[in-house]
Design a protein around this motif. Structure first.
Motif, mmCIF file in Angstrom:
data_model
loop_
_atom_site.group_PDB
_atom_site.id
_atom_site.type_symbol
_atom_site.label_atom_id
_atom_site.label_comp_id
_atom_site.label_asym_id
_atom_site.label_seq_id
_atom_site.Cartn_x
_atom_site.Cartn_y
_atom_site.Cartn_z
ATOM 1 N N GLU A 127 39.200 -9.827 37.611
ATOM 2 C CA GLU A 127 40.405 -10.469 37.091
ATOM 3 C C GLU A 127 40.364 -10.464 35.570
ATOM 4 O OE1 GLU A 127 42.631 -14.774 37.556
ATOM 5 O OE2 GLU A 127 40.463 -14.704 37.763
ATOM 6 N N SER A 128 41.526 -10.247 34.970
ATOM 7 C CA SER A 128 41.660 -10.388 33.531
ATOM 8 C C SER A 128 42.801 -11.352 33.262
ATOM 9 C CB SER A 128 41.947 -9.038 32.869
ATOM 10 O OG SER A 128 42.146 -9.201 31.470
ATOM 11 N N SER A 129 42.568 -12.264 32.346
ATOM 12 C CA SER A 129 43.609 -13.183 31.885
ATOM 13 C C SER A 129 43.659 -13.054 30.372
ATOM 14 C CB SER A 129 43.285 -14.620 32.296
ATOM 15 O OG SER A 129 42.136 -15.071 31.601
ATOM 16 N N ASP A 130 44.490 -13.834 29.730
ATOM 17 C CA ASP A 130 44.519 -13.763 28.270
ATOM 18 C C ASP A 130 43.229 -14.308 27.658
ATOM 19 O OD1 ASP A 130 45.089 -16.354 29.036
ATOM 20 O OD2 ASP A 130 46.573 -16.698 27.471
ATOM 21 N N LYS A 131 42.413 -15.022 28.444
ATOM 22 C CA LYS A 131 41.195 -15.641 27.922
ATOM 23 C C LYS A 131 39.906 -14.869 28.223
ATOM 24 C CE LYS A 131 43.046 -20.293 27.913
ATOM 25 N NZ LYS A 131 44.005 -19.912 26.954
ATOM 26 N N ALA A 132 39.819 -14.204 29.402
ATOM 27 C CA ALA A 132 38.543 -13.591 29.775
ATOM 28 C C ALA A 132 38.702 -12.521 30.852
ATOM 29 C CB ALA A 132 37.582 -14.662 30.280
ATOM 30 N N LEU A 133 37.702 -11.652 30.919
ATOM 31 C CA LEU A 133 37.528 -10.705 32.016
ATOM 32 C C LEU A 133 36.537 -11.359 32.968
ATOM 33 C CD1 LEU A 133 37.928 -7.830 33.209
ATOM 34 C CD2 LEU A 133 35.895 -7.163 31.902
ATOM 35 N N THR A 134 36.903 -11.485 34.245
ATOM 36 C CA THR A 134 36.080 -12.236 35.197
ATOM 37 C C THR A 134 35.733 -11.379 36.403
ATOM 38 O OG1 THR A 134 37.218 -14.259 34.540
ATOM 39 C CG2 THR A 134 35.932 -14.356 36.573
ATOM 40 N N LEU A 135 34.474 -11.440 36.812
ATOM 41 C CA LEU A 135 33.992 -10.804 38.032
ATOM 42 C C LEU A 135 33.649 -11.904 39.022
ATOM 43 C CD1 LEU A 135 32.807 -8.520 39.795
ATOM 44 C CD2 LEU A 135 30.669 -8.824 38.540
ATOM 45 N N TRP A 136 34.255 -11.840 40.206
ATOM 46 C CA TRP A 136 33.971 -12.798 41.286
ATOM 47 C C TRP A 136 33.097 -12.078 42.315
ATOM 48 C CZ3 TRP A 136 36.109 -17.670 40.825
ATOM 49 C CH2 TRP A 136 37.115 -17.817 39.872
ATOM 50 N N TRP A 137 31.907 -12.642 42.583
ATOM 51 C CA TRP A 137 30.987 -11.991 43.518
ATOM 52 C C TRP A 137 29.973 -12.968 44.073
ATOM 53 C CZ3 TRP A 137 26.120 -9.300 41.622
ATOM 54 C CH2 TRP A 137 25.649 -9.858 40.446
ATOM 55 N N GLU A 138 29.157 -12.475 45.012
ATOM 56 C CA GLU A 138 28.157 -13.303 45.704
ATOM 57 C C GLU A 138 26.762 -13.202 45.090
ATOM 58 O OE1 GLU A 138 28.787 -15.417 48.128
ATOM 59 O OE2 GLU A 138 30.879 -14.878 48.421
ATOM 60 N N GLU A 139 26.641 -12.560 43.950
ATOM 61 C CA GLU A 139 25.388 -12.483 43.190
ATOM 62 C C GLU A 139 24.247 -11.811 43.954
ATOM 63 O OE1 GLU A 139 25.379 -16.248 40.311
ATOM 64 O OE2 GLU A 139 25.393 -16.805 42.433
ATOM 65 N N SER A 140 24.481 -10.596 44.407
ATOM 66 C CA SER A 140 23.463 -9.900 45.198
ATOM 67 C C SER A 140 22.432 -9.157 44.349
ATOM 68 C CB SER A 140 24.134 -8.900 46.139
ATOM 69 O OG SER A 140 24.826 -7.910 45.388
ATOM 70 N N LEU A 141 22.704 -8.904 43.084
ATOM 71 C CA LEU A 141 21.785 -8.129 42.250
ATOM 72 C C LEU A 141 20.567 -8.939 41.837
ATOM 73 C CD1 LEU A 141 24.112 -6.243 39.737
ATOM 74 C CD2 LEU A 141 22.992 -5.340 41.754
ATOM 75 N N GLU A 142 19.506 -8.229 41.563
ATOM 76 C CA GLU A 142 18.331 -8.831 40.944
ATOM 77 C C GLU A 142 18.597 -8.939 39.441
ATOM 78 O OE1 GLU A 142 15.656 -10.006 42.480
ATOM 79 O OE2 GLU A 142 16.373 -9.367 44.442
ATOM 80 N N ALA A 143 17.915 -9.834 38.776
ATOM 81 C CA ALA A 143 18.139 -10.068 37.348
ATOM 82 C C ALA A 143 17.939 -8.800 36.518
ATOM 83 C CB ALA A 143 17.224 -11.181 36.854
ATOM 84 N N ASP A 144 16.910 -7.998 36.837
ATOM 85 C CA ASP A 144 16.646 -6.803 36.028
ATOM 86 C C ASP A 144 17.688 -5.709 36.237
ATOM 87 O OD1 ASP A 144 15.772 -6.389 38.605
ATOM 88 O OD2 ASP A 144 13.936 -5.342 38.042
ATOM 89 N N ALA A 145 18.463 -5.761 37.306
ATOM 90 C CA ALA A 145 19.509 -4.771 37.563
ATOM 91 C C ALA A 145 20.855 -5.179 36.959
ATOM 92 C CB ALA A 145 19.664 -4.554 39.065
ATOM 93 N N PHE A 146 20.931 -6.396 36.420
ATOM 94 C CA PHE A 146 22.206 -6.878 35.891
ATOM 95 C C PHE A 146 22.679 -6.093 34.672
ATOM 96 C CE2 PHE A 146 24.900 -9.724 33.372
ATOM 97 C CZ PHE A 146 25.891 -9.971 34.303
ATOM 98 N N GLY A 147 21.773 -5.522 33.917
ATOM 99 C CA GLY A 147 22.148 -4.743 32.736
ATOM 100 C C GLY A 147 23.077 -3.594 33.060
ATOM 101 N N SER A 148 22.882 -2.980 34.243
ATOM 102 C CA SER A 148 23.755 -1.865 34.639
ATOM 103 C C SER A 148 25.173 -2.337 34.921
ATOM 104 C CB SER A 148 23.186 -1.157 35.876
ATOM 105 O OG SER A 148 23.204 -2.029 36.984
ATOM 106 N N LEU A 149 25.360 -3.618 35.136
ATOM 107 C CA LEU A 149 26.688 -4.192 35.355
ATOM 108 C C LEU A 149 27.244 -4.794 34.072
ATOM 109 C CD1 LEU A 149 28.404 -5.270 38.093
ATOM 110 C CD2 LEU A 149 27.648 -7.383 37.071
ATOM 111 N N ALA A 150 26.388 -5.400 33.261
ATOM 112 C CA ALA A 150 26.835 -6.083 32.043
ATOM 113 C C ALA A 150 27.357 -5.104 30.998
ATOM 114 C CB ALA A 150 25.691 -6.912 31.466
ATOM 115 N N ALA A 151 26.723 -3.963 30.839
ATOM 116 C CA ALA A 151 27.147 -3.012 29.808
ATOM 117 C C ALA A 151 28.569 -2.498 30.040
ATOM 118 C CB ALA A 151 26.152 -1.865 29.708
#
Length: 176
Positions: A127-151
């Protein structure tokens, strides 16, 4: 017999502490959320913009600068969307719930497509609004794999900022 009584009392003292201990899933989510915050996203549990959904879900937000708002749109994974919604991509895996008023340039569409292909299967709304880009999910990734999503999410946020659907005169807190 006395040692059994002592063991029982000690067990009753430590039992509540064991119940309060975070589970492996909670520890993993905590690490993931900490990495997300360090990567510039904010994390909250909120009700997602899905029809009939009442359960809270993790919302990872990349905020637009207040002087450079983003466009309004909502993309839903096909498994969670109505067949009546227009498809976004060639393989019909995402559908527009709300399309941006102004068509997105091909460069931004390519960044959005790239992000959508890199999302895990439990990601259900972008979702994108005038304030932010938002990802809604169930948090299945491991912390070290989050970089591939954050970039790619950060790159998309940077490309979308300054492209509001509404003229600046209609935005809250803008000078007349």
């Amino acid at each position: 017999m006395l040692w059994l009584l002592i063991l029982g009392v000690v067990g009753m003292v430590f039992a509540p502490a064991m119940w309060l201990r975070p589970t492996a899933r909670e520890r993993r989510q905590g690490s993931l959320r900490q990495v997300a915050i360090e990567a510039g996203a904010s994390v909250k549990l909120e009700t997602p913009p899905l029809h009939g959904e009442t359960d809270k879900m993790a919302a990872y937000r990349w905020v637009y600068p207040s002087q450079r708002p983003g466009p309004r749109f909502v993309l839903v994974r096909t498994e969670r969307a109505s067949e009546a919604l227009k498809s976004f991509d060639y393989d019909n895996s995402w559908r527009w719930r709300i399309q941006p008023l102004e068509p997105l340039p091909s460069v931004i569409n390519a960044r959005l497509s790239r992000l959508l292909t890199q999302l895990p299967e439990d990601a259900c709304v972008v979702e994108s609004s005038d304030k932010a880009l938002t990802l809604w999910w169930e948090e299945s990734l491991e912390a070290d794999a989050f970089g591939s999503l954050a970039a790619p999410a950060t790159a998309l946020r940077d490309a979308l900022q300054g492209r509001p659907d509404r003229p600046a005169a209609n935005l809250p807190n803008s000078p007349p």
